[in-house]
Design a protein around this motif. Structure first.
Motif, PDB file in Angstrom:
ATOM      1  N   GLY A  66     -71.007 -71.888  65.323  1.00 15.17           N
ATOM      2  CA  GLY A  66     -70.290 -71.226  66.410  1.00 15.17           C
ATOM      3  C   GLY A  66     -71.012 -69.978  66.895  1.00 15.17           C
ATOM      4  N   ALA A  67     -71.545 -69.189  65.954  1.00 12.32           N
ATOM      5  CA  ALA A  67     -72.278 -67.973  66.321  1.00 12.32           C
ATOM      6  C   ALA A  67     -73.519 -68.319  67.136  1.00 12.32           C
ATOM      7  CB  ALA A  67     -72.659 -67.192  65.067  1.00 12.32           C
ATOM      8  N   ILE A  68     -74.233 -69.354  66.725  1.00 10.50           N
ATOM      9  CA  ILE A  68     -75.464 -69.753  67.425  1.00 10.50           C
ATOM     10  C   ILE A  68     -75.135 -70.286  68.818  1.00 10.50           C
ATOM     11  CG2 ILE A  68     -77.375 -71.417  67.375  1.00 10.50           C
ATOM     12  CD1 ILE A  68     -77.290 -71.007  64.233  1.00 10.50           C
ATOM     13  N   LEU A  69     -74.070 -71.082  68.930  1.00 11.58           N
ATOM     14  CA  LEU A  69     -73.657 -71.588  70.245  1.00 11.58           C
ATOM     15  C   LEU A  69     -73.251 -70.438  71.172  1.00 11.58           C
ATOM     16  CD1 LEU A  69     -71.556 -74.738  69.254  1.00 11.58           C
ATOM     17  CD2 LEU A  69     -73.802 -74.704  70.378  1.00 11.58           C
ATOM     18  N   ALA A  70     -72.500 -69.478  70.641  1.00  8.77           N
ATOM     19  CA  ALA A  70     -72.084 -68.321  71.446  1.00  8.77           C
ATOM     20  C   ALA A  70     -73.301 -67.511  71.888  1.00  8.77           C
ATOM     21  CB  ALA A  70     -71.121 -67.444  70.657  1.00  8.77           C
ATOM     22  N   GLY A 103     -84.821 -56.935  64.679  1.00 12.87           N
ATOM     23  CA  GLY A 103     -83.604 -57.714  64.923  1.00 12.87           C
ATOM     24  C   GLY A 103     -83.052 -58.400  63.687  1.00 12.87           C
ATOM     25  N   LEU A 104     -83.944 -58.956  62.863  1.00 10.95           N
ATOM     26  CA  LEU A 104     -83.495 -59.652  61.650  1.00 10.95           C
ATOM     27  C   LEU A 104     -82.713 -58.715  60.737  1.00 10.95           C
ATOM     28  CD1 LEU A 104     -83.410 -62.106  59.755  1.00 10.95           C
ATOM     29  CD2 LEU A 104     -85.657 -61.418  58.909  1.00 10.95           C
ATOM     30  N   LEU A 105     -83.239 -57.520  60.525  1.00  9.55           N
ATOM     31  CA  LEU A 105     -82.567 -56.537  59.668  1.00  9.55           C
ATOM     32  C   LEU A 105     -81.211 -56.133  60.256  1.00  9.55           C
ATOM     33  CD1 LEU A 105     -82.590 -54.534  57.270  1.00  9.55           C
ATOM     34  CD2 LEU A 105     -83.702 -52.903  58.803  1.00  9.55           C
ATOM     35  N   TYR A 106     -81.183 -55.814  61.552  1.00  5.58           N
ATOM     36  CA  TYR A 106     -79.937 -55.376  62.185  1.00  5.58           C
ATOM     37  C   TYR A 106     -78.871 -56.479  62.165  1.00  5.58           C
ATOM     38  CZ  TYR A 106     -81.774 -50.946  63.949  1.00  5.58           C
ATOM     39  OH  TYR A 106     -82.273 -49.674  64.054  1.00  5.58           O
ATOM     40  N   ILE A 107     -79.261 -57.705  62.468  1.00  8.22           N
ATOM     41  CA  ILE A 107     -78.288 -58.807  62.490  1.00  8.22           C
ATOM     42  C   ILE A 107     -77.782 -59.083  61.070  1.00  8.22           C
ATOM     43  CG2 ILE A 107     -77.951 -61.278  62.962  1.00  8.22           C
ATOM     44  CD1 ILE A 107     -78.053 -59.498  65.470  1.00  8.22           C
ATOM     45  N   THR A 108     -78.679 -59.116  60.101  1.00 15.28           N
ATOM     46  CA  THR A 108     -78.258 -59.370  58.714  1.00 15.28           C
ATOM     47  C   THR A 108     -77.282 -58.306  58.242  1.00 15.28           C
ATOM     48  OG1 THR A 108     -80.376 -60.450  58.216  1.00 15.28           O
ATOM     49  CG2 THR A 108     -79.054 -59.723  56.339  1.00 15.28           C
ATOM     50  N   LEU A 109     -77.638 -57.034  58.442  1.00 14.40           N
ATOM     51  CA  LEU A 109     -76.759 -55.943  58.001  1.00 14.40           C
ATOM     52  C   LEU A 109     -75.430 -55.943  58.744  1.00 14.40           C
ATOM     53  CD1 LEU A 109     -79.257 -52.971  57.520  1.00 14.40           C
ATOM     54  CD2 LEU A 109     -78.061 -54.268  55.752  1.00 14.40           C
ATOM     55  N   SER A 110     -75.459 -56.260  60.035  1.00 14.85           N
ATOM     56  CA  SER A 110     -74.200 -56.269  60.786  1.00 14.85           C
ATOM     57  C   SER A 110     -73.316 -57.442  60.379  1.00 14.85           C
ATOM     58  CB  SER A 110     -74.464 -56.287  62.291  1.00 14.85           C
ATOM     59  OG  SER A 110     -75.096 -57.481  62.695  1.00 14.85           O
ATOM     60  N   ARG A 111     -73.900 -58.505  59.847  1.00 14.47           N
ATOM     61  CA  ARG A 111     -73.107 -59.635  59.348  1.00 14.47           C
ATOM     62  C   ARG A 111     -72.505 -59.314  57.973  1.00 14.47           C
ATOM     63  NH1 ARG A 111     -71.975 -62.694  63.694  1.00 14.47           N
ATOM     64  NH2 ARG A 111     -73.773 -63.739  64.561  1.00 14.47           N
ATOM     65  N   VAL A 112     -73.269 -58.654  57.125  1.00 16.33           N
ATOM     66  CA  VAL A 112     -72.801 -58.341  55.769  1.00 16.33           C
ATOM     67  C   VAL A 112     -71.790 -57.200  55.787  1.00 16.33           C
ATOM     68  CG1 VAL A 112     -73.503 -57.536  53.477  1.00 16.33           C
ATOM     69  CG2 VAL A 112     -74.897 -59.203  54.667  1.00 16.33           C
ATOM     70  N   THR A 139     -78.091 -64.370  60.887  1.00 14.48           N
ATOM     71  CA  THR A 139     -76.752 -64.948  60.809  1.00 14.48           C
ATOM     72  C   THR A 139     -76.611 -65.802  59.554  1.00 14.48           C
ATOM     73  OG1 THR A 139     -76.412 -64.880  63.198  1.00 14.48           O
ATOM     74  CG2 THR A 139     -75.138 -66.512  61.975  1.00 14.48           C
ATOM     75  N   LEU A 140     -77.597 -66.652  59.283  1.00 14.83           N
ATOM     76  CA  LEU A 140     -77.537 -67.522  58.103  1.00 14.83           C
ATOM     77  C   LEU A 140     -77.507 -66.710  56.812  1.00 14.83           C
ATOM     78  CD1 LEU A 140     -80.043 -70.343  59.150  1.00 14.83           C
ATOM     79  CD2 LEU A 140     -77.544 -70.486  59.067  1.00 14.83           C
ATOM     80  N   ILE A 141     -78.309 -65.644  56.755  1.00 18.65           N
ATOM     81  CA  ILE A 141     -78.363 -64.805  55.550  1.00 18.65           C
ATOM     82  C   ILE A 141     -77.105 -63.947  55.435  1.00 18.65           C
ATOM     83  CG2 ILE A 141     -79.572 -62.883  54.416  1.00 18.65           C
ATOM     84  CD1 ILE A 141     -82.162 -63.980  55.851  1.00 18.65           C
ATOM     85  N   GLY A 142     -76.746 -63.277  56.511  1.00 16.99           N
ATOM     86  CA  GLY A 142     -75.661 -62.295  56.464  1.00 16.99           C
ATOM     87  C   GLY A 142     -74.268 -62.882  56.401  1.00 16.99           C
ATOM     88  N   LYS A 143     -74.071 -64.059  56.990  1.00 16.68           N
ATOM     89  CA  LYS A 143     -72.724 -64.642  56.986  1.00 16.68           C
ATOM     90  C   LYS A 143     -72.330 -65.194  55.621  1.00 16.68           C
ATOM     91  CE  LYS A 143     -71.156 -65.850  61.584  1.00 16.68           C
ATOM     92  NZ  LYS A 143     -69.835 -65.271  61.403  1.00 16.68           N
ATOM     93  N   SER A 144     -73.281 -65.612  54.831  1.00 16.67           N
ATOM     94  CA  SER A 144     -72.963 -66.250  53.546  1.00 16.67           C
ATOM     95  C   SER A 144     -72.072 -65.388  52.647  1.00 16.67           C
ATOM     96  CB  SER A 144     -74.255 -66.637  52.834  1.00 16.67           C
ATOM     97  OG  SER A 144     -73.976 -67.218  51.597  1.00 16.67           O
ATOM     98  N   PRO A 145     -72.451 -64.134  52.346  1.00 18.72           N
ATOM     99  CA  PRO A 145     -71.583 -63.345  51.466  1.00 18.72           C
ATOM    100  C   PRO A 145     -70.235 -62.997  52.095  1.00 18.72           C
ATOM    101  CG  PRO A 145     -73.492 -62.040  52.156  1.00 18.72           C
ATOM    102  CD  PRO A 145     -73.712 -63.435  52.638  1.00 18.72           C
TER     103      PRO A 145
END
Length: 194
Positions: A66-70, A103-112, A139-145
């Motif tokens: 859903g996140a990727i589609l959005a 971007g990778l760092l910001y997206i991961t941290l904002s997901r966690v 998204t894949l890394i940060g959403k998991s936890p």
């Protein structure tokens, strides 16, 4: 968001058989794009419907999808308009540059850490300079936890007497993540003015 909501949703989906399982997965996808109820309600219902680990996997896969589609939908239809407006604001422009580089760092941290609601992260990343690869990996890394935490909270709300100690710990962890998210949000906002 109470025990009855999660239990009632799970019972309704279960009564529909295989179609209910498909609806349970699609509810996660839809909730990620357009949040209509708290994620923990739908995640908890899926945990009851599928069992804990399969429910977590369904929640994770369909929330990421859903996140990727959005992200791609917003990037396709709203990015040029938003970029034109962002370019007029120096602070937003500087933060946009940082997102392009990290971007990778910001997206991961904002997901966690819940800096913004998930749909807000999807939309903001789509109109900013976040590379698609960084968004997807973050998204894949940060959403998991976070999805594991929310699935556990949904599960433990329904089994409160059995898991009340663990639920209190999970809620404390969630509170700490909210505090960390608030701190990061202030830091990121202030860093644009440096």
């Amino acid at each position: 968001m109470g025990e009855w909501d999660i239990q009632h949703l799970s019972d309704t989906l279960r009564s529909l058989g295989l179609i209910g399982q498909v609806f349970g997965a699609l509810l996660i996808l839809l909730q990620t794009i357009v949040p209509f109820v708290p994620f923990v309600v739908v995640a908890g219902a899926n945990v009851l419907l599928f069992g804990f680990w399969l429910g977590f996997l369904v929640n994770y896969v369909f929330a990421c999808l859903g996140a990727i589609l959005a992200f791609y939908g917003t990037r396709s239809f709203g990015r040029e308009w938003a970029q034109a407006r962002l370019s007029k604001h120096r602070i937003a422009g500087r933060f946009n540059e940082k997102l392009g580089k990290h971007g990778l760092l910001y997206i991961t941290l904002s997901r966690v850490t819940p800096v913004l609601p998930s749909f807000g992260i999807n939309m903001a990343a789509a109109v900013m300079n976040v590379r698609s690869r960084d968004f997807i990996l973050g998204t894949l890394i940060g959403k998991s936890p976070m999805i594991l935490l929310e699935s556990l909270i949904g599960h433990d709300l329904l089994h409160f007497t059995q898991y009340k100690g663990r639920l209190l710990v999970l809620l404390a962890v969630f509170g700490l993540l909210l505090a960390a998210g608030s701190y990061l949000n202030k830091r990121w906002t202030n860093s644009g003015t440096d």
